[in-house]
Design an enzyme around this catalytic site. Structure first.
Site, PDB file in Angstrom:
ATOM      1  N   THR A  44       0.818  -1.217   0.000  1.00 31.27           N
ATOM      2  CA  THR A  44       0.000   0.000   0.000  1.00 31.27           C
ATOM      3  C   THR A  44       0.846   1.259   0.000  1.00 31.27           C
ATOM      4  O   THR A  44       0.473   2.283  -0.556  1.00 31.27           O
ATOM      5  CB  THR A  44      -0.932  -0.012   1.226  1.00 31.27           C
ATOM      6  N   TYR A  57      -8.144   1.055  -4.039  1.00 28.83           N
ATOM      7  CA  TYR A  57      -6.782   1.405  -4.463  1.00 28.83           C
ATOM      8  C   TYR A  57      -6.077   0.151  -4.947  1.00 28.83           C
ATOM      9  O   TYR A  57      -6.518  -0.975  -4.701  1.00 28.83           O
ATOM     10  CB  TYR A  57      -5.995   2.045  -3.309  1.00 28.83           C
ATOM     11  N   THR A 123       1.478  -4.642   4.119  1.00 26.39           N
ATOM     12  CA  THR A 123       1.268  -4.913   5.552  1.00 26.39           C
ATOM     13  C   THR A 123       0.650  -6.294   5.799  1.00 26.39           C
ATOM     14  O   THR A 123       0.760  -6.825   6.903  1.00 26.39           O
ATOM     15  CB  THR A 123       0.328  -3.863   6.156  1.00 26.39           C
ATOM     16  N   ASP A 124       0.019  -6.885   4.775  1.00 22.05           N
ATOM     17  CA  ASP A 124      -0.693  -8.147   5.014  1.00 22.05           C
ATOM     18  C   ASP A 124       0.228  -9.258   5.500  1.00 22.05           C
ATOM     19  O   ASP A 124      -0.173 -10.060   6.338  1.00 22.05           O
ATOM     20  CB  ASP A 124      -1.409  -8.619   3.739  1.00 22.05           C
ATOM     21  N   LYS A 196      -0.458  -8.230  12.513  1.00 21.10           N
ATOM     22  CA  LYS A 196      -1.458  -7.287  12.002  1.00 21.10           C
ATOM     23  C   LYS A 196      -2.782  -7.647  12.663  1.00 21.10           C
ATOM     24  O   LYS A 196      -3.298  -8.747  12.475  1.00 21.10           O
ATOM     25  CB  LYS A 196      -1.552  -7.382  10.484  1.00 21.10           C
ATOM     26  N   GLU A 324      -5.255 -29.261  27.117  1.00 23.37           N
ATOM     27  CA  GLU A 324      -6.441 -30.112  26.888  1.00 23.37           C
ATOM     28  C   GLU A 324      -6.124 -31.239  25.912  1.00 23.37           C
ATOM     29  O   GLU A 324      -6.918 -32.159  25.731  1.00 23.37           O
ATOM     30  CB  GLU A 324      -7.591 -29.252  26.338  1.00 23.37           C
TER      31      GLU A 324
HETATM   32  N1  DAS Z   1      -2.717  -5.836   0.445  1.00 20.45           N
HETATM   33  C1  DAS Z   1      -1.827  -5.106   1.324  1.00 20.45           C
HETATM   34  C2  DAS Z   1      -0.432  -5.642   1.147  1.00 20.45           C
HETATM   35  O1  DAS Z   1       0.166  -5.447   0.100  1.00 20.45           O
HETATM   36  C3  DAS Z   1      -1.757  -3.666   1.136  1.00 20.45           C
HETATM   37  C4  DAS Z   1      -0.940  -3.091   2.267  1.00 20.45           C
HETATM   38  O2  DAS Z   1      -1.541  -2.838   3.318  1.00 20.45           O
HETATM   39  O3  DAS Z   1       0.266  -2.918   2.148  1.00 20.45           O
HETATM   40  O4  DAS Z   1       0.016  -6.262   2.083  1.00 20.45           O
END
Ligand code: DAS
Length: 367
Positions: A44, A57, A123-124, A196, A324
Site C-alpha cells: 500500500t 486502491y 502490511t498483510d 497485524k 487439553e
Molecule cells: N494488500 C496489502 C499488502 O500489500 C496492502 C498493504 O496494506 O500494504 O500487504
C-alpha cells in the site's frame, strides 16, 4: 562574456576559500552520513487510488524512486541505495521472494559501509517476512520493515512518515542487535510477536504478548527494551545458503472452529505424495484446541508421518504442551508463543534440519 571560471578567479581570495571550504565540508559531511540500503517490494505504501481519498486502491504501483522523490531532506539523514526487488501486494509474497530478499539484504549488511537496511513491504504479510528474516539473517545491523495503511495518493498517507522514520532507524547505531524490526505508526516491534490485528486501522500492528520495543520518528528511534533482552533466533537460526525454495517442505495451516470436522485434513491426506504437506499447523480455538473429529483427523495425519504443531487463533498468550490435548501421547508439538502463520514458517525451516519431535519442540520453545 566572462566564463564562470574567470568570474570565480576575480572574486576576493578569502571569499573563494570560504566557498571551497564549505563545498568540501558538505562533501565530507555527506561521506560521513551512514549508508542505508532500501529494498522495495510493493504494498500500500506504493499504492494508488483512482482519485485521492477513494476507498479503492491498487497496491504495488509506484516505484521506490517515486516514493523517495516525495521525501526531500532524506539525503541529509543517510546515503541511500535503493533497489526495487518487486512491486506486489504482499498477500502474493512467496518463499522464492523471501529468499531473494534475504540474500540481497545479507549481501548489503555484509558491506562495512552499510549501516542498515530498510524494506518497504505490504502490511498483510509483513510480520511473516520479518519473522522469516529473523530466522535466516545473522547481522547485528538494523533491518527495518515498513509500509503503510493508506495509499501514497491518499491525503492522509502514512507511508512518507513511516519511510522517513525507517531510514532514520536503520541509520541509527541504537537499533543494532534487535533483529528485523517492524515500524509503522511510530512504533517499533520485534519480529517474533508482532501481528497485524486490524484490517484498516493505522495502529494495526501490535505485539500482544511482548509489546513494542520502542518508538520511532523521522528524528530516529527510542528503545524501551534493550536488545540483549530479546530472545535469539531459535536453533541459532538457519543457514540461508543451504535453503532452496523449490525444496522447502510444504506446511499447511488448518483452522478449528465451531462444528468443525476432519474434512480439510482428510483432503490433504488424499493428495498425491508430491503435494501432501510434510507438516500441518493447527490454528486452534482456545489454547490450541479442536473438535474430536478434527483431532482424530490430525491423528491420522500423524500416523502417516505428517508433523503436527498446535497453535491458536486467539492472538495472545502461549500454546503449551499437554493442556487439553495430550501432545506426549499424540507426538505433537506446541507452538508456544508463535501465531499459526509464524509457526508455519518455523516448521518449514525446522523440517529442513530435523524430523525429531524433541528437536522440533526445542525450536518452538526457543522461539
Ligand atoms: N494488500 C496489502 C499488502 O500489500 C496492502 C498493504 O496494506 O500494504 O500487504
Amino acid at each position: 562574456m566572462n566564463s564562470p571560471l574567470t568570474r570565480l578567479a576575480r572574486l576576493p581570495l578569502a571569499f573563494t576559500a570560504v566557498l571551497c571550504a564549505s563545498l568540501l565540508a558538505s562533501v565530507a559531511r555527506s561521506d560521513e552520513l551512514p549508508r542505508v540500503a532500501i529494498f522495495a517490494t510493493g504494498g500500500t505504501i506504493a499504492g494508488v487510488q483512482a482519485t485521492p481519498g477513494a476507498a479503492a486502491y491498487k497496491p504495488g504501483v509506484l516505484t521506490l524512486d517515486h516514493l523517495l522523490s516525495k521525501l526531500p531532506g532524506l539525503e541529509k539523514v543517510a546515503r541511500l541505495d535503493g533497489e526495487q526487488i518487486a512491486n506486489i501486494a504482499s498477500q502474493d509474497i512467496t518463499a522464492e521472494l523471501w529468499l531473494h530478499l534475504a540474500r540481497r539484504a545479507a549481501e548489503r549488511l555484509a558491506d562495512p559501509d552499510v549501516a542498515g537496511v530498510v524494506i518497504t513491504h505490504g502490511t498483510d504479510t509483513m510480520e511473516e517476512t520479518a519473522w522469516f528474516l529473523r530466522l535466516v539473517l545473522r547481522s547485528e545491523k538494523p533491518v527495518v520493515l515498513t509500509g503503510a495503511m493508506l495509499p501514497a495518493t491518499d491525503p492522509a498517507a502514512d507511508g512518507p512518515v513511516n519511510l522517513r522514520s525507517a531510514v532514520a532507524t536503520a541509520a541509527s547505531p541504537a537499533a543494532r542487535g534487535y533483529g528485523p524490526l517492524l515500524l509503522l505508526n511510530g512504533e517499533l516491534h520485534s519480529a517474533r510477536d508482532v501481528r497485524k490485528t486490524a484490517t484498516e486501522a493505522i495502529d494495526t500492528f501490535q505485539s500482544p504478548n511482548d509489546g513494542p520495543v520502542g518508538s520511532a520518528t523521522p528524528a530516529g528511534p527510542v528503545f524501551t527494551v534493550s536488545a540483549n533482552s530479546l530472545r535469539p533466533a531459535p536453533g541459532d537460526g538457519f543457514d540461508l545458503a543451504a535453503l532452496d525454495a523449490a525444496k522447502l517442505p510444504r506446511v499447511a495451516i488448518v483452522s478449528a472452529h465451531g462444528d468443525v470436522d476432519g474434512t480439510v485434513v482428510d483432503a490433504l491426506l488424499a493428495l498425491p505424495a508430491e503435494r501432501r504437506p510434510a507438516g500441518i499447523v493447527l490454528s486452534g480455538v482456545g489454547n490450541g484446541n479442536a473438535s474430536a473429529p478434527l483431532l482424530a483427523a490430525l491423528e491420522r495425519a500423524s500416523r502417516e508421518g505428517i508433523i503436527v504443531v498446535r497453535s491458536a487463533r486467539a492472538g495472545r498468550g502461549l500454546v503449551n504442551r499437554n493442556m487439553e490435548v495430550d501432545d506426549d501421547k499424540l507426538g505433537w508439538i506446541a507452538a508456544r508463543a508463535l501465531s499459526p502463520q509464524k509457526a508455519r514458517i518455523l516448521l518449514v525451516l525446522g523440517l529442513t534440519r530435523t524430523r525429531d519431535l524433541a528437536e522440533l519442540q526445542r525450536l518452538f520453545d526457543e522461539a
